[in-house]
Design a protein around this motif. Structure first.
Motif, mmCIF file in Angstrom:
data_model
loop_
_atom_site.group_PDB
_atom_site.id
_atom_site.type_symbol
_atom_site.label_atom_id
_atom_site.label_comp_id
_atom_site.label_asym_id
_atom_site.label_seq_id
_atom_site.Cartn_x
_atom_site.Cartn_y
_atom_site.Cartn_z
ATOM 1 N N ARG A 80 0.796 -1.197 0.036
ATOM 2 C CA ARG A 80 -0.014 0.083 0.103
ATOM 3 C C ARG A 80 0.915 1.262 -0.003
ATOM 4 N NH1 ARG A 80 -3.283 0.440 -2.584
ATOM 5 N NH2 ARG A 80 -2.572 -1.587 -3.354
ATOM 6 N N SER A 81 2.060 1.196 0.479
ATOM 7 C CA SER A 81 2.979 2.355 0.628
ATOM 8 C C SER A 81 3.187 2.896 -0.784
ATOM 9 C CB SER A 81 4.136 1.892 1.185
ATOM 10 O OG SER A 81 4.846 1.077 0.534
ATOM 11 N N ILE A 82 3.097 2.083 -1.721
ATOM 12 C CA ILE A 82 3.226 2.594 -2.996
ATOM 13 C C ILE A 82 2.460 2.280 -4.122
ATOM 14 C CG2 ILE A 82 4.994 0.584 -3.737
ATOM 15 C CD1 ILE A 82 6.751 2.529 -5.037
ATOM 16 N N ASP A 83 1.239 1.543 -3.661
ATOM 17 C CA ASP A 83 0.345 1.048 -4.496
ATOM 18 C C ASP A 83 0.802 0.083 -5.634
ATOM 19 O OD1 ASP A 83 -2.437 0.868 -5.496
ATOM 20 O OD2 ASP A 83 -2.202 2.540 -6.757
ATOM 21 N N GLN A 84 1.369 -0.828 -5.101
ATOM 22 C CA GLN A 84 1.715 -1.956 -6.046
ATOM 23 C C GLN A 84 1.321 -3.270 -5.339
ATOM 24 O OE1 GLN A 84 5.676 -1.813 -7.569
ATOM 25 N NE2 GLN A 84 5.683 0.405 -8.107
#
Ligand SMILES: [Cu+2]
Length: 248
Positions: free
Chosen positions: A178-182
């Motif tokens: 979630r920190s980078i939407d991957q």
């Protein structure tokens, strides 16, 4: 001297930017092939065939420009749309209680959660409880604990009927950064075998180290907050992503 260091750093940076960031190394994971190409379209197929560590958000971005992307048959939320039909060579046979060592290749860390679960492929839902779960996975501010790269899981009881035939179930490694939407998914195709139903694990395949790892890992991890079925919810609830520079 400085120049060559610069070139090396630039080259390393380029590799980091191009490569996707995680995939199962073993047991042999489901990979891209012609059946995937037929339902996902040429560009999404090429995106993953050239780099199986890519994330599903990247696939969906590529798919926007494709008329031959079928979002139902190419379900990127299950095994990244990789198809069972391409992976007849990769089917594992397991028995209840069997301890299965695995390796996961974290090519670039992105802070998130992860789990390894048995998935009913007809409904894309977890059967029972996750086999392993990581409340914090691939924290890019820390040294990655070895148990996030190498470990083992135990095949649960009760799969003999539902997972008797390969393709009905997969064991999916689901890493949601979630920190980078991957989000990264990799799957193991398997069937239940052995004929005895709840037969004991074959002890010859279990090393003491693997057994210790299997015993140690679940205790250290809270139940996952994110599962394939709650992906949309997790995405809505996520805080504003913190951009990370080392990712395409
Ligand atoms: Cu990445």
């Amino acid at each position: 001297m400085q120049y060559s260091s610069f070139v090396l750093a630039a080259a390393a940076g380029l590799i980091t930017n191009v490569a996707g960031h995680g995939f199962l190394a073993s047991p042999p994971p489901r990979i891209a092939g012609d059946a995937m190409k037929a339902v996902c379209g040429n560009q999404v197929f090429s995106n993953q065939a050239s780099d199986n560590g890519g994330n599903i958000q990247g696939m969906l971005q590529v798919a926007k420009s494709q008329k031959d992307f079928d979002p139902v048959k190419c379900n990127v939320f299950l095994c990244k749309g990789f198809q069972f039909a391409d992976n007849a060579k990769n089917i594992q046979t397991y028995t209840a209680g069997q301890v299965v060592p695995y390796k996961f290749d974290i090519r670039a860390p992105h802070t998130g959660t992860a789990n390894i679960s048995v998935i009913d492929t007809a409904t894309n839902s977890i059967i029972g409880e996750p086999l392993l779960s990581f409340a914090m996975f691939a924290d890019n501010a820390k040294t990655i604990p070895e148990d996030q790269r190498t470990g083992s899981f135990t095949i649960p009881t009760g799969l003999e009927s539902k997972c008797a035939t390969a393709g009905s179930c997969v064991i999916q490694h689901f890493w949601d950064a979630r920190s980078i939407d991957q989000t990264y998914e990799s799957c193991i195709d398997f069937q239940m075998g052995g004929g005895g139903g709840g037969a004991a694990a074959p002890p010859a395949t279990v090393t003491p180290a693997a057994a210790a790892a299997a015993a140690a890992v679940p205790a250290g991890n809270a139940p996952p907050k994110v599962t394939p079925t709650t992906f949309a919810t997790a995405k809505k609830a996520a805080a504003t992503p913190a951009p990370q520079s080392n990712c395409s």
